[in-house]
Every structure is written in C-alpha cells, then in structure tokens.
Design an enzyme around this catalytic site. Structure first.
Site, PDB file in Angstrom:
ATOM      1  N   ASP A 177       4.258   0.620  12.041  1.00  0.00           N
ATOM      2  CA  ASP A 177       2.917  -0.081  11.256  1.00  0.00           C
ATOM      3  C   ASP A 177       2.773  -1.861  11.716  1.00  0.00           C
ATOM      4  OD1 ASP A 177       3.209   1.798   8.192  1.00  0.00           O
ATOM      5  OD2 ASP A 177       2.361   2.116   9.992  1.00  0.00           O
TER       6      ASP A 177
ATOM      7  N   ARG B  45      -4.414   9.771   3.994  1.00  0.00           N
ATOM      8  CA  ARG B  45      -3.230  10.622   4.122  1.00  0.00           C
ATOM      9  C   ARG B  45      -2.525  10.976   3.042  1.00  0.00           C
ATOM     10  NH1 ARG B  45      -0.590  14.207   7.736  1.00  0.00           N
ATOM     11  NH2 ARG B  45       1.581  14.036   7.439  1.00  0.00           N
TER      12      ARG B  45
ATOM     13  N   ARG C 184      -8.725  -0.945   4.100  1.00  0.00           N
ATOM     14  CA  ARG C 184      -8.028   0.032   3.696  1.00  0.00           C
ATOM     15  C   ARG C 184      -6.607  -0.329   3.241  1.00  0.00           C
ATOM     16  NH1 ARG C 184      -7.257   5.417   6.842  1.00  0.00           N
ATOM     17  NH2 ARG C 184      -6.082   5.861   5.013  1.00  0.00           N
TER      18      ARG C 184
ATOM     19  N   ILE D  80       6.611   7.060  17.168  1.00  0.00           N
ATOM     20  CA  ILE D  80       6.251   7.727  15.779  1.00  0.00           C
ATOM     21  C   ILE D  80       4.959   8.605  15.978  1.00  0.00           C
ATOM     22  CG2 ILE D  80       6.250   7.478  13.330  1.00  0.00           C
ATOM     23  CD1 ILE D  80       8.859   6.533  14.053  1.00  0.00           C
TER      24      ILE D  80
ATOM     25  N   LYS E 160       0.979  -1.271   0.162  1.00  0.00           N
ATOM     26  CA  LYS E 160       0.031   0.027   0.118  1.00  0.00           C
ATOM     27  C   LYS E 160       0.776   1.253   0.169  1.00  0.00           C
ATOM     28  CE  LYS E 160      -1.637   1.536   4.143  1.00  0.00           C
ATOM     29  NZ  LYS E 160      -1.170   2.960   4.262  1.00  0.00           N
ATOM     30  N   ASN E 161       1.869   1.081   0.807  1.00  0.00           N
ATOM     31  CA  ASN E 161       2.621   2.424   1.063  1.00  0.00           C
ATOM     32  C   ASN E 161       3.883   2.636   0.052  1.00  0.00           C
ATOM     33  OD1 ASN E 161       1.118   2.901   3.264  1.00  0.00           O
ATOM     34  ND2 ASN E 161       2.345   2.113   4.729  1.00  0.00           N
TER      35      ASN E 161
ATOM     36  N   CYS F 165      -5.822   7.251   8.882  1.00  0.00           N
ATOM     37  CA  CYS F 165      -6.001   6.755  10.189  1.00  0.00           C
ATOM     38  C   CYS F 165      -6.037   7.926  11.403  1.00  0.00           C
ATOM     39  CB  CYS F 165      -5.102   5.674  10.334  1.00  0.00           C
ATOM     40  SG  CYS F 165      -5.808   4.025   9.661  1.00  0.00           S
TER      41      CYS F 165
ATOM     42  N   ARG G 201      -0.681  14.273  13.021  1.00  0.00           N
ATOM     43  CA  ARG G 201      -0.254  14.152  11.632  1.00  0.00           C
ATOM     44  C   ARG G 201      -0.485  15.492  10.822  1.00  0.00           C
ATOM     45  NH1 ARG G 201      -2.591   8.493   9.259  1.00  0.00           N
ATOM     46  NH2 ARG G 201      -0.396   8.550   8.160  1.00  0.00           N
ATOM     47  N   PRO G 202       0.358  16.559  11.400  1.00  0.00           N
ATOM     48  CA  PRO G 202       0.457  17.613  10.682  1.00  0.00           C
ATOM     49  C   PRO G 202       1.006  17.515   9.409  1.00  0.00           C
ATOM     50  CG  PRO G 202       2.161  17.614  12.477  1.00  0.00           C
ATOM     51  CD  PRO G 202       1.076  16.302  12.513  1.00  0.00           C
ATOM     52  N   ILE G 203       1.157  18.632   8.452  1.00  0.00           N
ATOM     53  CA  ILE G 203       2.019  18.471   7.315  1.00  0.00           C
ATOM     54  C   ILE G 203       2.978  19.447   7.126  1.00  0.00           C
ATOM     55  CG2 ILE G 203       0.224  17.243   5.862  1.00  0.00           C
ATOM     56  CD1 ILE G 203      -0.529  19.914   4.519  1.00  0.00           C
ATOM     57  N   ASP G 204       3.417  20.271   8.348  1.00  0.00           N
ATOM     58  CA  ASP G 204       4.422  21.591   8.367  1.00  0.00           C
ATOM     59  C   ASP G 204       5.789  21.104   7.908  1.00  0.00           C
ATOM     60  OD1 ASP G 204       4.406  19.448  10.719  1.00  0.00           O
ATOM     61  OD2 ASP G 204       6.067  20.715  11.510  1.00  0.00           O
TER      62      ASP G 204
HETATM   63  C1  EPZ Z   1       3.723   6.901   6.265  1.00  0.00           C
HETATM   64  O1  EPZ Z   1       2.915   7.908   6.753  1.00  0.00           O
HETATM   65  C2  EPZ Z   1       2.776   5.789   6.035  1.00  0.00           C
HETATM   66  N1  EPZ Z   1       1.650   5.945   5.094  1.00  0.00           N
HETATM   67  C3  EPZ Z   1       2.329   5.313   7.582  1.00  0.00           C
HETATM   68  O2  EPZ Z   1       1.648   4.001   7.330  1.00  0.00           O
HETATM   69  C4  EPZ Z   1       3.459   4.965   8.189  1.00  0.00           C
HETATM   70  O3  EPZ Z   1       3.180   4.689   9.516  1.00  0.00           O
HETATM   71  C5  EPZ Z   1       4.474   6.250   8.378  1.00  0.00           C
HETATM   72  O4  EPZ Z   1       4.827   6.685   6.952  1.00  0.00           O
HETATM   73  C6  EPZ Z   1       5.606   5.915   9.456  1.00  0.00           C
HETATM   74  O5  EPZ Z   1       6.331   5.056   8.521  1.00  0.00           O
HETATM   75  C7  EPZ Z   1       1.797   5.956   3.824  1.00  0.00           C
HETATM   76  O6  EPZ Z   1       2.996   5.956   3.487  1.00  0.00           O
HETATM   77  C8  EPZ Z   1       0.768   6.106   2.846  1.00  0.00           C
HETATM   78  P1  EPZ Z   1       5.505  10.335   8.567  1.00  0.00           P
HETATM   79  P2  EPZ Z   1       3.200   9.402   6.938  1.00  0.00           P
HETATM   80  O7  EPZ Z   1       5.535  11.667   7.660  1.00  0.00           O
HETATM   81  O8  EPZ Z   1       4.113   9.934   5.652  1.00  0.00           O
HETATM   82  C9  EPZ Z   1       4.952  13.566  12.117  1.00  0.00           C
HETATM   83  C10 EPZ Z   1      -0.093   2.567   7.449  1.00  0.00           C
HETATM   84  O9  EPZ Z   1      -0.638   2.062   8.602  1.00  0.00           O
HETATM   85  N2  EPZ Z   1       5.035  14.632  11.085  1.00  0.00           N
HETATM   86  O10 EPZ Z   1       6.661   9.542   8.516  1.00  0.00           O
HETATM   87  O11 EPZ Z   1       1.968  10.346   7.416  1.00  0.00           O
HETATM   88  C11 EPZ Z   1       3.804  12.887  11.969  1.00  0.00           C
HETATM   89  O12 EPZ Z   1       2.749  13.666  12.855  1.00  0.00           O
HETATM   90  C12 EPZ Z   1       0.292   4.152   7.774  1.00  0.00           C
HETATM   91  O13 EPZ Z   1       0.194   1.974   6.652  1.00  0.00           O
HETATM   92  C13 EPZ Z   1       5.088  15.952  11.389  1.00  0.00           C
HETATM   93  O14 EPZ Z   1       5.037  16.371  12.562  1.00  0.00           O
HETATM   94  O15 EPZ Z   1       4.360   9.544   8.155  1.00  0.00           O
HETATM   95  C14 EPZ Z   1       4.267  11.441  12.671  1.00  0.00           C
HETATM   96  O16 EPZ Z   1       4.086  11.647  14.075  1.00  0.00           O
HETATM   97  C15 EPZ Z   1       0.000   4.400   9.077  1.00  0.00           C
HETATM   98  N3  EPZ Z   1       4.797  16.908  10.274  1.00  0.00           N
HETATM   99  C16 EPZ Z   1       5.573  11.359  12.245  1.00  0.00           C
HETATM  100  O17 EPZ Z   1       5.988  12.521  11.644  1.00  0.00           O
HETATM  101  C17 EPZ Z   1       5.019  16.487   9.051  1.00  0.00           C
HETATM  102  O18 EPZ Z   1       4.935  17.281   8.081  1.00  0.00           O
HETATM  103  C18 EPZ Z   1       5.865  10.318  11.094  1.00  0.00           C
HETATM  104  O19 EPZ Z   1       4.986  10.739   9.996  1.00  0.00           O
HETATM  105  C19 EPZ Z   1       4.931  15.205   8.548  1.00  0.00           C
HETATM  106  C20 EPZ Z   1       4.856  14.304   9.552  1.00  0.00           C
END
Ligand code: EPZ
Length: 436
Positions: free
Chosen positions: A309, A92, A401, A331, A22-23, A116, A121-124
């Site tokens: 995950d 997401r 999902r 995480i 998926k990812n 989920c 999960r901010p996007i900053d």
């Molecule tokens: C990806 O999510 C995966 N999803 C997630 O899989 C996975 O758990 C995660 O990476 C970590 O490996 C997909 O690839 C579609 P991150 P993503 O940005 O990109 C914080 C599953 O079950 N953060 O690495 O959202 C965030 O809040 C899903 O398959 C910020 O603060 O993960 C989190 O605490 C769940 N600001 C941490 O970083 C940002 O701008 C990791 O998030 C971005 C992230």
C-alpha cells in the site's frame, strides 16, 4: 468526479496527527455485527469506505450514530443477513461481513466484493477456510452472482492458509468466534491491523491470541458484548505523508504513529540519507541538507515486509530521489497503472508486469493525470507536489476512499492544492456564460 489542482515546487513541512487506520476500522466495524449492546469507536477515519460500511451496517439493521471521528454502533437489532449487491461492490472489505454474519446469525448472502482495481482479488482462501469450518457455500439459485453461505453449526478446526491473506485471516477469525471448540489459523497474515482486530474482539469478551505471530488461536462459542475502542493510527497515511514531505525537501513530525509499523520505509529513507528520529509514539523525518539518493531494489511483501500500500507512493518519490531503482510488486498483479501517468509528467520509468525500473533524478513537470485507484492516486498527488508547474489529478473519489481531509492536511503543511468538483466547475462556467 472531483479534481485536485496542485501547484508544485513548495516544501511541505509541519506536524500531523495520524488518523485512524482504514484497514483497522473496516474489519472492526464488520466485527461489531457479532456484538450485542453499544460499541463506541474513537478515531474512526472520515473516509468514504467507512461511509459505505456504515450504510451496509444500517442495511443489516444496526444502529449507527456518527459524530466526526466518533462512531456509536449497536448491532442488537440486526435483522438481515443479505448484503445488498450494490453495497457489496462498493469495497473489498464488505467480504469480512461473511464471517461476522455467520458468527452472529448462522448465514450470509454476499456477492463478489468490489474494491480498487489492482488485481483479480479472488476470495478462494476465504471460501476454503469457511468450508473447513463447516459452512455450506453455494451459488444462489436466483442470482448466480450471489454466494449463499449457511452454517448450521461451525466447528473449530486446524486451518493453514495457502497465502497469508489479510482479509481471509480476518474473515476466518470472525467466523471462528461462534464455532464449537477451538480454531487455529496457521500461515495467517501478521499485519498490525490484525493485532488490533484481536484486541477489539477480546475487549468484547472473545478469546483470541497469537495475532501478529502468524498462528492465531480462537476459542469459539463466546457471545460478544459491545465495548469502547480506539482505532489504531494509519501507518499507510503516515508513510504517504512522510514521502510527500521528504519528496518536496521538507520535514514532518507525525504524532500517534508507531515507528515499528513503518520499519521497511524508514530503513529505505535512512539509507537514502534522510534524517529520521523515532520516539515512543511519533516519528520525525527530514530530507536533511544533502540530496536524498536511494538505489537498489525494493520488493513488496506481506507484513513485516515493505507494504504494497506504499508501493505507488514510493515509486513517485523515487522518480526524483532515486538513482537507478527497481520496485517489485509481489502482492497484486495490477498495481502499476499509475506509472503511465507519472511518465506523462516526465518520469523515466520502465514498466513490466511485476516491477518498474526507475531511472531517477527526474525533473517532473506538471500535467493532467487520472487517479485510477486509491494509492495510485496518492502517488500522483505526491508527484504533482514535487513537480514544476501545475498538475490536475482527476477522480479524487478514489483518494477519498482512504484518506480523510487529504487536501486540508497538505495545505496545513504548506502545499498548494485545492479541489474543485466538476459540477462546481460547470456551474461557474454557466454563470460566466450568463454574464457575458
Ligand atoms: C487488504 O486487502 C487491504 N485492504 C489492502 O489495502 C492491502 O493492500 C492488502 O490487505 C495486503 O496488505 C483492507 O484491509 C480493507 P489480501 P485484502 O487478501 O484482504 C490474493 C489499500 O490500499 N488473494 O492480503 O484484499 C489477492 O488477490 C488496500 O488500503 C487470493 O488469491 O488483501 C492478493 O493478490 C488495497 N485469494 C493477495 O492475495 C483470496 O482468497 C493479497 O490479498 C484472498 C487473497
């Protein structure tokens, strides 16, 4: 909302072919927006997140034809840069489209992404990197929930992520494709799915290197054509089924998976006494004759650390096969919601914000539990298969999902599970009433 009905206590043994990840599929489908011409994707997982992504691609004007796990995508006719809000909320990974739309047409209108409920999960980090590339990002005047991202001309630059965010790494890789000059992303995420994205982009005529190393270099200004691409195997699905099989005392042979991608889980299971054999492109795991005993602390971390995950699924496994274990989640800040449901099944777990302490050797009893997110739902199914008696796991939509043909794969290994959608249940009850 559907419900899985599970009869526990059976050993799950057999072999399976890991589905496409998926990812890996989601960022690659987002990246296809940058290409012109035909893409043919093999091993694209048949899951609802991919359904949502297909709906978004079609809403942008892409042609998408699906035939099982094969997907043909042609983005030549792209005519839209605004992602419908209701679709944005679906998951997401819709946020990756910001980078690819910027690369393709110089603008994107997105809203805060869904996904989920496992944390804020901010996007900053995404926004900060896009601004460093020269994008103009502001709240839309007609809808404060919308973010309008415009990029006259993105310019390649040096980026250093505050945190190795998977999504931000992927989004910025995509945006940098159209930037003038070279972009370097330091402290980038190192997941195998990011290496897979680099491979896809380069097959389409891009010039990206370093994925997996933590420093990614993207030479911008390239036009991308379509290509044929096979999605890599899903390491999280493989790990989920390994824990499911071993948790019930069985054995499993998983084809198409690279053992290295599961290193932390394999090490943990080996230390607990499981027998694991690694081959070039498959893994065999067996609970072995002695009982499995895992103790100590497992902490999630960005790849190559223990994957967040697989954290819920491991915790479910440890309620029975752990001695005294601590599982620490580093995480996401809200990824233990499933643990309360495990306690309803007899698990002896102490829950705190960042960790759970599992006093293992539990006998789990079947119960009526609710899935609240994708991986937490999978953990409840594992618990139901290990438990004595019958378990109902509600809200199967979360599980669908990210897992294709989940119940069918479990039945193929000897598990007793069936799904009945409540609508079906209601119609059965109505029929019963009519006949009495
Ligand atoms: C990806 O999510 C995966 N999803 C997630 O899989 C996975 O758990 C995660 O990476 C970590 O490996 C997909 O690839 C579609 P991150 P993503 O940005 O990109 C914080 C599953 O079950 N953060 O690495 O959202 C965030 O809040 C899903 O398959 C910020 O603060 O993960 C989190 O605490 C769940 N600001 C941490 O970083 C940002 O701008 C990791 O998030 C971005 C992230």
């Amino acid at each position: 909302m559907g419900t899985y009905h599970i009869k526990g206590g059976r050993k799950l043994s057999g072999e399976m072919e890991a589905s496409g990840a998926k990812n890996a599929a989601l960022p690659i489908l987002a990246a296809s927006v940058i290409t012109t011409g035909e893409n043919v994707f093999e091993a694209c997982p048949e899951i609802s997140d991919v359904d949502s992504m297909i709906t978004i691609l079609r809403s942008l004007g892409c042609e998408v034809v699906r035939d099982g796990a094969q997907l043909a995508v042609n983005a030549s006719g792209l005519s839209e840069s605004r992602i419908p809000e209701e679709l944005m909320k679906e998951m997401r990974s819709s946020v990756f489209l910001a980078g690819s739309l910027l690369a393709r047409c110089g603008e994107a209108v997105i809203s805060s992404p869904g996904g989920c409920n496992i944390g804020r999960r901010p996007i900053d980090i995404h926004i900060k990197g896009l601004r460093r590339l020269g994008a103009d990002i502001r709240q839309s005047t007609d809808n404060p929930d919308h973010i309008v991202i415009k990029a006259g001309k993105l310019r390649g630059t040096q980026l250093k992520l505050d945190y190795p965010s998977v999504g931000a790494t992927e989004n910025l890789m995509l945006a940098a494709i159209s930037a003038e000059g070279t972009t370097v992303i330091e402290n980038s995420a190192r997941e195998p799915e990011i290496v897979a994205l680099q491979e896809y982009i380069n097959k389409c005529g891009g010039n990206v290197e370093g994925a997996g190393s933590g420093i990614i270099t993207i030479k911008g200004g390239t036009k991308l054509h379509g290509c044929s691409h096979r999605v890599i195997a899903d390491r999280i699905e493989a790990g989920t089924f390994m824990l499911m099989s071993l948790g019930t005392g069985g054995e499993i042979y998983i084809k198409g998976i690279t053992a290295e991608y599961l290193r932390p889980l394999i090490n943990c299971l080996k230390e607990g006494g499981c027998r694991i054999r690694e081959e070039r492109n498959s893994v065999y795991a067996s609970a072995g004759s002695d009982s499995i005993k895992i103790s100590g602390c497992i902490s999630t971390a960005p790849y190559p650390g223990f994957p967040t995950d697989l954290q819920p699924q491991l915790t479910a496994f440890l309620t029975k096969h752990g001695a005294k274990c601590t599982v620490e989640e580093n995480i996401f800040e809200n990824r233990f919601r499933y643990a309360k449901q495990l306690i309803k099944m007899g698990a002896d777990i102490e829950i705190s914000k960042k960790q759970v302490i599992i006093n293992g050797n539990n006998i789990l009893y079947g119960g009526d539990v609710e899935a609240e997110d994708l991986r937490g739902g999978a953990a409840l199914v594992i618990a139901g298969l290990m438990a004595e008696g019958d378990t109902a796991v509600r809200n199967t939509k979360y599980i669908k999902r990210g897992y294709s043909r989940f119940a069918g794969k479990i039945r193929a290994m000897g598990g007793e599970i069936r799904e009945n959608d409540e609508r079906e249940q209601n119609s059965k009850e109505c029929q019963k009433k009519e006949t009495t």
